[in-house]
Write an enzyme that holds these catalytic residues in place. Structure first.
Site, PDB file in Angstrom:
ATOM      1  N   ASP A 114      41.799 -34.886 -48.641  1.00  0.00           N
ATOM      2  CA  ASP A 114      42.997 -34.353 -47.985  1.00  0.00           C
ATOM      3  C   ASP A 114      44.145 -34.509 -48.981  1.00  0.00           C
ATOM      4  O   ASP A 114      44.034 -35.245 -49.964  1.00  0.00           O
ATOM      5  CB  ASP A 114      43.295 -35.141 -46.690  1.00  0.00           C
ATOM      6  CG  ASP A 114      44.573 -34.684 -45.998  1.00  0.00           C
ATOM      7  OD1 ASP A 114      44.825 -33.457 -45.955  1.00  0.00           O
ATOM      8  OD2 ASP A 114      45.346 -35.531 -45.515  1.00  0.00           O
ATOM      9  N   SER A 115      45.256 -33.862 -48.686  1.00  0.00           N
ATOM     10  CA  SER A 115      46.447 -34.050 -49.523  1.00  0.00           C
ATOM     11  C   SER A 115      46.924 -35.493 -49.452  1.00  0.00           C
ATOM     12  O   SER A 115      47.741 -35.904 -50.263  1.00  0.00           O
ATOM     13  CB  SER A 115      47.565 -33.138 -49.028  1.00  0.00           C
ATOM     14  OG  SER A 115      47.945 -33.542 -47.729  1.00  0.00           O
ATOM     15  N   GLY A 164      51.568 -28.630 -48.241  1.00  0.00           N
ATOM     16  CA  GLY A 164      52.100 -27.513 -47.443  1.00  0.00           C
ATOM     17  C   GLY A 164      53.201 -26.731 -48.129  1.00  0.00           C
ATOM     18  O   GLY A 164      53.466 -25.582 -47.795  1.00  0.00           O
ATOM     19  N   CYS A 208      41.632 -31.088 -44.298  1.00  0.00           N
ATOM     20  CA  CYS A 208      42.993 -30.587 -44.515  1.00  0.00           C
ATOM     21  C   CYS A 208      43.013 -29.099 -44.198  1.00  0.00           C
ATOM     22  O   CYS A 208      42.265 -28.324 -44.806  1.00  0.00           O
ATOM     23  CB  CYS A 208      43.373 -30.817 -45.980  1.00  0.00           C
ATOM     24  SG  CYS A 208      44.986 -30.189 -46.447  1.00  0.00           S
ATOM     25  N   GLU A 237      52.562 -40.511 -44.256  1.00  0.00           N
ATOM     26  CA  GLU A 237      52.211 -41.123 -45.546  1.00  0.00           C
ATOM     27  C   GLU A 237      52.937 -42.461 -45.732  1.00  0.00           C
ATOM     28  O   GLU A 237      52.408 -43.379 -46.335  1.00  0.00           O
ATOM     29  CB  GLU A 237      52.585 -40.179 -46.710  1.00  0.00           C
ATOM     30  CG  GLU A 237      51.700 -38.950 -46.819  1.00  0.00           C
ATOM     31  CD  GLU A 237      50.296 -39.261 -47.300  1.00  0.00           C
ATOM     32  OE1 GLU A 237      50.150 -39.982 -48.278  1.00  0.00           O
ATOM     33  OE2 GLU A 237      49.339 -38.768 -46.663  1.00  0.00           O
ATOM     34  N   CYS A 257      47.567 -29.677 -38.470  1.00  0.00           N
ATOM     35  CA  CYS A 257      47.588 -30.426 -39.735  1.00  0.00           C
ATOM     36  C   CYS A 257      46.995 -31.794 -39.429  1.00  0.00           C
ATOM     37  O   CYS A 257      47.308 -32.389 -38.385  1.00  0.00           O
ATOM     38  CB  CYS A 257      49.026 -30.545 -40.231  1.00  0.00           C
ATOM     39  SG  CYS A 257      49.259 -31.792 -41.529  1.00  0.00           S
ATOM     40  N   THR A 258      46.141 -32.274 -40.327  1.00  0.00           N
ATOM     41  CA  THR A 258      45.389 -33.491 -40.006  1.00  0.00           C
ATOM     42  C   THR A 258      46.252 -34.752 -40.008  1.00  0.00           C
ATOM     43  O   THR A 258      45.810 -35.801 -39.549  1.00  0.00           O
ATOM     44  CB  THR A 258      44.215 -33.664 -40.977  1.00  0.00           C
ATOM     45  OG1 THR A 258      44.717 -33.690 -42.332  1.00  0.00           O
ATOM     46  CG2 THR A 258      43.214 -32.537 -40.837  1.00  0.00           C
ATOM     47  N   HIS A 259      47.465 -34.666 -40.526  1.00  0.00           N
ATOM     48  CA  HIS A 259      48.369 -35.822 -40.420  1.00  0.00           C
ATOM     49  C   HIS A 259      48.898 -35.993 -38.986  1.00  0.00           C
ATOM     50  O   HIS A 259      49.220 -37.104 -38.565  1.00  0.00           O
ATOM     51  CB  HIS A 259      49.566 -35.659 -41.362  1.00  0.00           C
ATOM     52  CG  HIS A 259      49.266 -35.946 -42.806  1.00  0.00           C
ATOM     53  ND1 HIS A 259      48.523 -35.091 -43.598  1.00  0.00           N
ATOM     54  CD2 HIS A 259      49.608 -37.000 -43.600  1.00  0.00           C
ATOM     55  CE1 HIS A 259      48.435 -35.608 -44.829  1.00  0.00           C
ATOM     56  NE2 HIS A 259      49.083 -36.764 -44.847  1.00  0.00           N
TER      57      HIS A 259
HETATM   58  N1  DGL Z   1      46.912 -32.784 -43.894  1.00  0.00           N
HETATM   59  C1  DGL Z   1      47.057 -31.484 -44.371  1.00  0.00           C
HETATM   60  C2  DGL Z   1      46.707 -30.391 -43.401  1.00  0.00           C
HETATM   61  O1  DGL Z   1      45.855 -30.582 -42.568  1.00  0.00           O
HETATM   62  C3  DGL Z   1      48.124 -31.103 -45.330  1.00  0.00           C
HETATM   63  C4  DGL Z   1      49.412 -31.771 -45.268  1.00  0.00           C
HETATM   64  C5  DGL Z   1      50.275 -31.477 -46.447  1.00  0.00           C
HETATM   65  O2  DGL Z   1      50.068 -32.130 -47.454  1.00  0.00           O
HETATM   66  O3  DGL Z   1      51.147 -30.602 -46.352  1.00  0.00           O
HETATM   67  O4  DGL Z   1      47.231 -29.326 -43.453  1.00  0.00           O
END
Ligand code: DGL
Length: 276
Positions: free
Chosen positions: A22-23, A55, A85, A164, A196-198
């Site tokens: 992931d990012s 993103g 991600c 983060e 978004c996975t965050h």
């Molecule tokens: N967690 C990521 C996603 O699912 C990307 C978040 C990011 O770095 O912008 O889109």
């Protein structure tokens, strides 16, 4: 970009680990579901936190970087790749599949289809990154599954950075979450997709703010189910391993980053530096 010249020998053995990236740390929300569905599996996880958020980056950059991260994971013996991600999936899933056609590559996308089926108001809110919302893949998803509903999108600017930093429940994060969900509620959405996975790490905050009449949908578990299905179909499902392991790398490894991983994953988790 690093790792380019490393020769990758793809491992096709069920005892090999599954590579996840992931990012940043958001993909841990997907790994959580994968771990519970696949208790015997070993996982290698790369958080590209030194380059988050993805993103706001170009699709070309994300594609090149994702190929490097895939190469790193395959070089460590991964038998399959899980792109945890949405943003990297939109930009790079196809490129990874073309580069390694023999490797199962599992991606993810915002849950437009289940949201369209669940809404009673006919309005669906999608919270995702700018990159995901601007992607051709997302446009195609809306075209296929979003035709009969009204879809309101909102880039969750700042939310990735808050996760983060491990700021999951601070006044500033609460205010940021409110600023993102209010326009969706004002538009009449009764289903909100965490694209978004965050964002699942902010789910408690989001649910408090939207109230119980609004459904919040995240795709982590269905992606984990799909991963299990793909591994099984390829004869790569690990069995007979009493307890699977996890190894973590980050492009921004530090004491503080490790503390965040320990908070989001497990107090014993260790974070190694991703080689340059
Ligand atoms: N967690 C990521 C996603 O699912 C990307 C978040 C990011 O770095 O912008 O889109």
């Amino acid at each position: 970009m690093p790792f380019r010249d490393r020769r990758v020998i793809v491992t096709a053995a069920s005892s090999a680990p599954t590579g996840v990236f992931d990012s940043g740390l958001g993909g841990l929300s997907v790994l959580r579901h994968a771990r519970s569905r696949l208790p015997a599996e070993d996982f290698l996880y790369v958080a590209d936190s030194g380059h988050a958020p993805y993103g706001e980056r170009s699709a070309d950059w994300i594609r090149a970087r994702s190929l490097n991260l895939g190469e790193f994971l395959l070089g460590r013996g991964a038998k399959a790749l899980l792109i945890a991600c949405n943003t990297a999936t939109a930009a790079a899933a196809q490129a990874l599949r073309e580069r390694w056609p023999e490797v199962p590559v599992i991606g993810m996308e915002p849950a437009v289809k289940p949201a369209a089926a669940a809404t009673r108001s006919g309005v669906v809110g999608i919270l995702a990154t700018t990159g995901t919302l601007a992607s051709a893949r997302f446009a195609a998803l809306l075209d296929t599954f979003g035709r009969d509903v009204r879809v309101i999108t909102r880039p969750g600017t700042g939310l990735v950075e808050a996760v983060e930093r491990g700021e999951l429940d601070t006044p500033a994060t609460r205010a940021l979450v409110a600023s993102h969900v209010e326009p969706l509620l004002a538009g009449g959405a009764d289903v909100i997709v965490l694209g978004c996975t965050h964002y699942p790490f902010l789910r408690g905050l989001i649910e408090q703010q939207v109230g119980s009449s609004v459904q919040v949908i995240d795709t982590g578990d269905s992606v984990a189910r799909h991963l299990a299905h793909r591994l099984s179909g390829a004869g790569l499902l690990r069995s007979g391993n009493p307890e699977g392991t996890e190894h973590f790398w980050s492009s921004a490894a530090s004491g503080t980053a490790e503390q965040v991983v320990q908070r989001l994953w497990h107090p014993d988790a260790r974070l190694a530096s991703l080689p340059e």
